[in-house]
Design a protein around this motif. Structure first.
Motif, PDB file in Angstrom:
ATOM      1  N   UNK A 385       0.833  -1.195   0.000  1.00  0.00           N
ATOM      2  CA  UNK A 385       0.000   0.000   0.000  1.00  0.00           C
ATOM      3  C   UNK A 385       0.869   1.246   0.000  1.00  0.00           C
ATOM      4  N   UNK A 386       0.417   2.283  -0.695  1.00  0.00           N
ATOM      5  CA  UNK A 386       1.076   3.591  -0.597  1.00  0.00           C
ATOM      6  C   UNK A 386      -0.015   4.631  -0.343  1.00  0.00           C
ATOM      7  N   UNK A 387       0.393   5.791   0.165  1.00  0.00           N
ATOM      8  CA  UNK A 387      -0.571   6.880   0.382  1.00  0.00           C
ATOM      9  C   UNK A 387      -0.553   7.803  -0.821  1.00  0.00           C
ATOM     10  N   UNK A 388      -1.742   8.107  -1.343  1.00  0.00           N
ATOM     11  CA  UNK A 388      -1.853   8.978  -2.496  1.00  0.00           C
ATOM     12  C   UNK A 388      -3.005   9.946  -2.220  1.00  0.00           C
ATOM     13  N   UNK A 389      -2.716  11.221  -2.111  1.00  0.00           N
ATOM     14  CA  UNK A 389      -3.773  12.206  -1.836  1.00  0.00           C
ATOM     15  C   UNK A 389      -4.528  11.880  -0.563  1.00  0.00           C
ATOM     16  N   UNK A 390      -3.815  11.385   0.446  1.00  0.00           N
ATOM     17  CA  UNK A 390      -4.454  11.089   1.732  1.00  0.00           C
ATOM     18  C   UNK A 390      -5.176   9.748   1.750  1.00  0.00           C
ATOM     19  N   UNK A 391      -5.133   8.993   0.631  1.00  0.00           N
ATOM     20  CA  UNK A 391      -5.816   7.689   0.608  1.00  0.00           C
ATOM     21  C   UNK A 391      -4.806   6.557   0.494  1.00  0.00           C
ATOM     22  N   UNK A 392      -5.139   5.427   1.132  1.00  0.00           N
ATOM     23  CA  UNK A 392      -4.271   4.264   1.066  1.00  0.00           C
ATOM     24  C   UNK A 392      -4.655   3.472  -0.189  1.00  0.00           C
ATOM     25  N   UNK A 393      -3.713   3.290  -1.092  1.00  0.00           N
ATOM     26  CA  UNK A 393      -4.049   2.621  -2.365  1.00  0.00           C
ATOM     27  C   UNK A 393      -3.014   1.548  -2.709  1.00  0.00           C
ATOM     28  N   UNK A 394      -3.409   0.644  -3.610  1.00  0.00           N
ATOM     29  CA  UNK A 394      -2.474  -0.339  -4.169  1.00  0.00           C
ATOM     30  C   UNK A 394      -2.524  -0.210  -5.684  1.00  0.00           C
ATOM     31  N   UNK A 395      -1.411  -0.554  -6.317  1.00  0.00           N
ATOM     32  CA  UNK A 395      -1.373  -0.472  -7.775  1.00  0.00           C
ATOM     33  C   UNK A 395      -2.277  -1.534  -8.405  1.00  0.00           C
ATOM     34  N   UNK A 396      -2.927  -1.169  -9.498  1.00  0.00           N
ATOM     35  CA  UNK A 396      -3.690  -2.130 -10.305  1.00  0.00           C
ATOM     36  C   UNK A 396      -3.400  -1.794 -11.758  1.00  0.00           C
ATOM     37  N   UNK A 430      -6.054   1.396  -6.940  1.00  0.00           N
ATOM     38  CA  UNK A 430      -7.388   1.240  -6.352  1.00  0.00           C
ATOM     39  C   UNK A 430      -7.282   1.383  -4.832  1.00  0.00           C
ATOM     40  N   UNK A 431      -8.355   1.866  -4.238  1.00  0.00           N
ATOM     41  CA  UNK A 431      -8.352   2.154  -2.798  1.00  0.00           C
ATOM     42  C   UNK A 431      -8.261   0.869  -1.987  1.00  0.00           C
ATOM     43  N   UNK A 432      -7.661   0.976  -0.824  1.00  0.00           N
ATOM     44  CA  UNK A 432      -7.578  -0.132   0.140  1.00  0.00           C
ATOM     45  C   UNK A 432      -8.993  -0.625   0.465  1.00  0.00           C
ATOM     46  N   UNK A 433      -9.213  -1.926   0.283  1.00  0.00           N
ATOM     47  CA  UNK A 433     -10.549  -2.473   0.541  1.00  0.00           C
ATOM     48  C   UNK A 433     -10.561  -3.394   1.737  1.00  0.00           C
ATOM     49  N   UNK A 434      -9.416  -3.594   2.386  1.00  0.00           N
ATOM     50  CA  UNK A 434      -9.370  -4.563   3.482  1.00  0.00           C
ATOM     51  C   UNK A 434      -9.231  -5.960   2.922  1.00  0.00           C
ATOM     52  N   UNK A 435      -9.652  -6.958   3.683  1.00  0.00           N
ATOM     53  CA  UNK A 435      -9.425  -8.340   3.287  1.00  0.00           C
ATOM     54  C   UNK A 435     -10.586  -8.904   2.461  1.00  0.00           C
ATOM     55  N   UNK A 436     -10.251  -9.706   1.438  1.00  0.00           N
ATOM     56  CA  UNK A 436     -11.312 -10.396   0.673  1.00  0.00           C
ATOM     57  C   UNK A 436     -12.076 -11.351   1.591  1.00  0.00           C
ATOM     58  N   UNK A 437     -11.399 -11.814   2.653  1.00  0.00           N
ATOM     59  CA  UNK A 437     -12.057 -12.750   3.579  1.00  0.00           C
ATOM     60  C   UNK A 437     -13.248 -12.075   4.259  1.00  0.00           C
ATOM     61  N   UNK A 438     -13.232 -10.746   4.281  1.00  0.00           N
ATOM     62  CA  UNK A 438     -14.341 -10.027   4.886  1.00  0.00           C
ATOM     63  C   UNK A 438     -15.343  -9.556   3.825  1.00  0.00           C
ATOM     64  N   UNK A 439     -14.868  -8.918   2.743  1.00  0.00           N
ATOM     65  CA  UNK A 439     -15.856  -8.301   1.846  1.00  0.00           C
ATOM     66  C   UNK A 439     -16.502  -9.268   0.854  1.00  0.00           C
ATOM     67  N   UNK A 440     -15.864 -10.402   0.568  1.00  0.00           N
ATOM     68  CA  UNK A 440     -16.527 -11.361  -0.337  1.00  0.00           C
ATOM     69  C   UNK A 440     -17.777 -11.974   0.336  1.00  0.00           C
ATOM     70  N   UNK A 441     -17.709 -12.392   1.618  1.00  0.00           N
ATOM     71  CA  UNK A 441     -18.947 -12.896   2.243  1.00  0.00           C
ATOM     72  C   UNK A 441     -20.096 -11.875   2.230  1.00  0.00           C
ATOM     73  N   UNK A 442     -19.783 -10.585   2.467  1.00  0.00           N
ATOM     74  CA  UNK A 442     -20.844  -9.567   2.401  1.00  0.00           C
ATOM     75  C   UNK A 442     -21.391  -9.460   0.977  1.00  0.00           C
ATOM     76  N   UNK A 443     -20.477  -9.469   0.003  1.00  0.00           N
ATOM     77  CA  UNK A 443     -20.909  -9.348  -1.394  1.00  0.00           C
ATOM     78  C   UNK A 443     -21.805 -10.522  -1.774  1.00  0.00           C
ATOM     79  N   UNK A 444     -21.440 -11.730  -1.328  1.00  0.00           N
ATOM     80  CA  UNK A 444     -22.247 -12.916  -1.684  1.00  0.00           C
ATOM     81  C   UNK A 444     -23.625 -12.867  -1.023  1.00  0.00           C
ATOM     82  N   UNK A 445     -23.701 -12.282   0.179  1.00  0.00           N
ATOM     83  CA  UNK A 445     -25.011 -12.149   0.829  1.00  0.00           C
ATOM     84  C   UNK A 445     -25.893 -11.207   0.003  1.00  0.00           C
ATOM     85  N   UNK A 446     -25.278 -10.124  -0.535  1.00  0.00           N
ATOM     86  CA  UNK A 446     -26.031  -9.188  -1.377  1.00  0.00           C
ATOM     87  C   UNK A 446     -26.489  -9.895  -2.654  1.00  0.00           C
TER      88      UNK A 446
END
Ligand code: XMP
Length: 497
Positions: A385-396, A430-446
């Protein structure tokens, strides 16, 4: 009301996911009754219909292990030498725990002069040779090193000697139980290589355990018949890729994706025939395709799955540069309509930026969705991760971007022999999204809630409702798309007067 899909998609328009909307149907089951279990290819089944894209800023061993632990699958990219790609597959398959650290090794006579030597790891391993695959003598915890007054002293003076370790075959629950019982901050996981001795393959911290125990749980992990995580890998269609394929098969790869932006080529057909003859047990996914003609050719050649999408990815410029491609909703519907007749599952690849897009892709006939940008920026994606304009991002970056092609991915865009390289993708962050282990279960519930609104309790029932014309669609006007998003609000700041 609305149109059946057969009529909507035969009017000469190329529709994207955002262009179309389903009309709700009838609900007679709860959300949790929806099953999203599916097939990636003829012989590979998954509990979660998600696939991480073979891109060098998306899928290496961490992502592949995390996706498999969620019941999904990761496809390790091929923009690296074959032996390294095979090592990434092996590493992901050797895990029972869905994350891994960069492991750092030193010898007892070294000193640690800067905190950066720890990289993102909470400890450094001290081995006889100072490298991996050598006898483990001790560990240095980052927090202990920080308290050290004289950083120049040799590691042997202050390391924790004879650290305990656990076998890498231990499950997450076993490791969590051990850390709690022994009140340890971390424990290395060792793989037993028989006569070659043991080597450290992973590290679990008590912070990881606390973090992961708070995440929602999804269905069963994706495991092969050997009990290891299912892991896929990409290859190209050049002569050299036959050697790459051999490396991957030896590493235990479970499915191989032929990575090409225009898959309907003599090169790909020749490679499909070669791979099917040489490794009849291995499932092979062909593509990319967007038309029924392309799909038919690859099905005839013997593929076990088809990857659909051309120019729909968030970093793609193929449609602008080469004037070819197709709106992703149309492409998925058209290809799936003929692929399902042959029992070939379809992967809707690219253009997914929310759970609604996943519902649309799966209902229009796909069996899984492949995602790049949706997963990039997660803690499991490669890179820091790097900080860009105050946001934590990773290259994509696109695999057809100049930057990626310089590293070797140009074969995907058939530019390998060209003297002038033409980019078909861009580099961004792209912005830091945290772990896929957390957001994929929420996405699948949606996604399950979307299926419930459609009255479909499984992918098969969604496909049947669509094909029979019971499910109806409409095209959204520009104003309807604006209305469907958040609009007309100003930001609300709570102030007390
Ligand atoms: P998303 O939208 O999920 O798309 O970020 C990921 C998919 O995009 C494709 N891809 C590319 N397409 N130029 C392209 O035209 C590129 O440089 C490029 N890189 C990746 C690929 O199919 C991936 O899964």
């Amino acid at each position: 009301d609305g149109f059946p899909a057969s009529r909507l998609f035969s009017q000469g328009y190329s529709y994207t996911y955002d262009d179309v909307i389903f009309l709700p149907h009838y609900i007679d089951f709860p959300t949790d009754a929806v099953s999203l279990s599916t097939k990636l290819s003829r012989r590979v089944s998954l509990a979660t219909p998600c696939v991480s894209s073979p891109m060098d800023t998306v899928t290496e061993s961490s992502m592949a292990a995390a996706m498999a632990s969620l019941g999904a699958i990761g496809i390790v990219h091929s923009n690296t030498p074959a032996s390294n790609q095979a090592a990434l597959v092996r590493l992901a398959k050797s895990h029972k725990i869905p994350f891994n650290y960069e492991l750092i090794f030193k010898s007892p006579s070294d000193s640690i002069l800067s905190v950066e030597e720890f990289s993102s790891s909470p400890c450094i391993f001290v081995t006889e040779s100072g490298r991996e695959k050598s006898k483990l003598l001790g560990t240095v915890k980052k927090s202990d090193w920080e308290k050290l007054a004289d950083k120049e002293v040799r590691i042997s003076e202050y390391m924790t000697k004879s650290p305990v370790s656990l076998p890498s075959s231990y499950s997450f629950e076993d490791v969590a139980g051990y850390l709690a019982k022994e009140k340890l901050d971390f424990v290395p996981l060792m793989r037993d290589n028989g006569e070659e001795g043991e080597d450290i393959v992973n590290l679990v911290t008590s912070d990881d355990v606390e973090r992961i125990q708070g995440f929602p749980k999804l269905g069963l992990p994706s495991l092969g018949s050997d009990g290891n995580f299912l892991v896929g890998a990409a290859i190209g269609t050049r002569e050299l890729d036959k050697e790459r394929l051999e490396h991957l098969v030896k590493a235990g790869v479970n499915v191989v994706v032929l990575d090409s932006s225009q898959g309907n080529s003599s090169y790909q057909i020749e490679m499909i025939k070669y791979a099917k003859k040489t490794y009849p047990e291995l499932d092979l996914i062909g593509g990319n395709v967007v038309t029924t003609y392309q799909a038919q050719n690859l099905i005839q050649a013997g593929v076990d799955g088809l990857r659909v999408g051309m120019g729909s990815g968030s970093i793609c410029t193929t449609q602008e540069v080469c004037a070819v491609g197709r709106g992703q909703a149309t492409a998925v519907y058209k290809v799936a309509s003929i692929a399902t007749q042959s029992g070939v599952p379809v992967i809707a690849d690219g253009g997914i930026s929310n759970s609604g897009h996943i519902v649309k892709a799966l209902t229009l006939g796909a069996s899984t969705v492949m995602m790049g940008s949706f997963l990039a920026g997660s803690s499991e994606a490669p890179g820091t991760y790097v900080y860009q304009g105050g946001r934590r991002v990773k290259k994509y970056r696109g695999m057809g971007s100049l930057e990626a092609m310089m590293k070797g991915s140009d074969a995907r865009y058939l530019g390998d022999k060209a003297k002038l390289k033409i980019a078909q993708g861009v580099v961004g962050a792209v912005a830091d999204k945290g772990s896929v282990l957390k957001f994929i279960p929420y996405t699948m519930q949606a996604v399950k809630q979307g299926f419930q609104d459609l009255g479909a309790s499984s992918l098969q029932s969604a496909h049947d409702l669509l094909r029979s014309g019971v499910l109806r669609l409409e095209v959204r006007t520009g104003a309807a798309q604006v209305e469907g998003g958040v609009h007309g609000l100003v930001s609300y700041e709570k102030k007390s007067f």
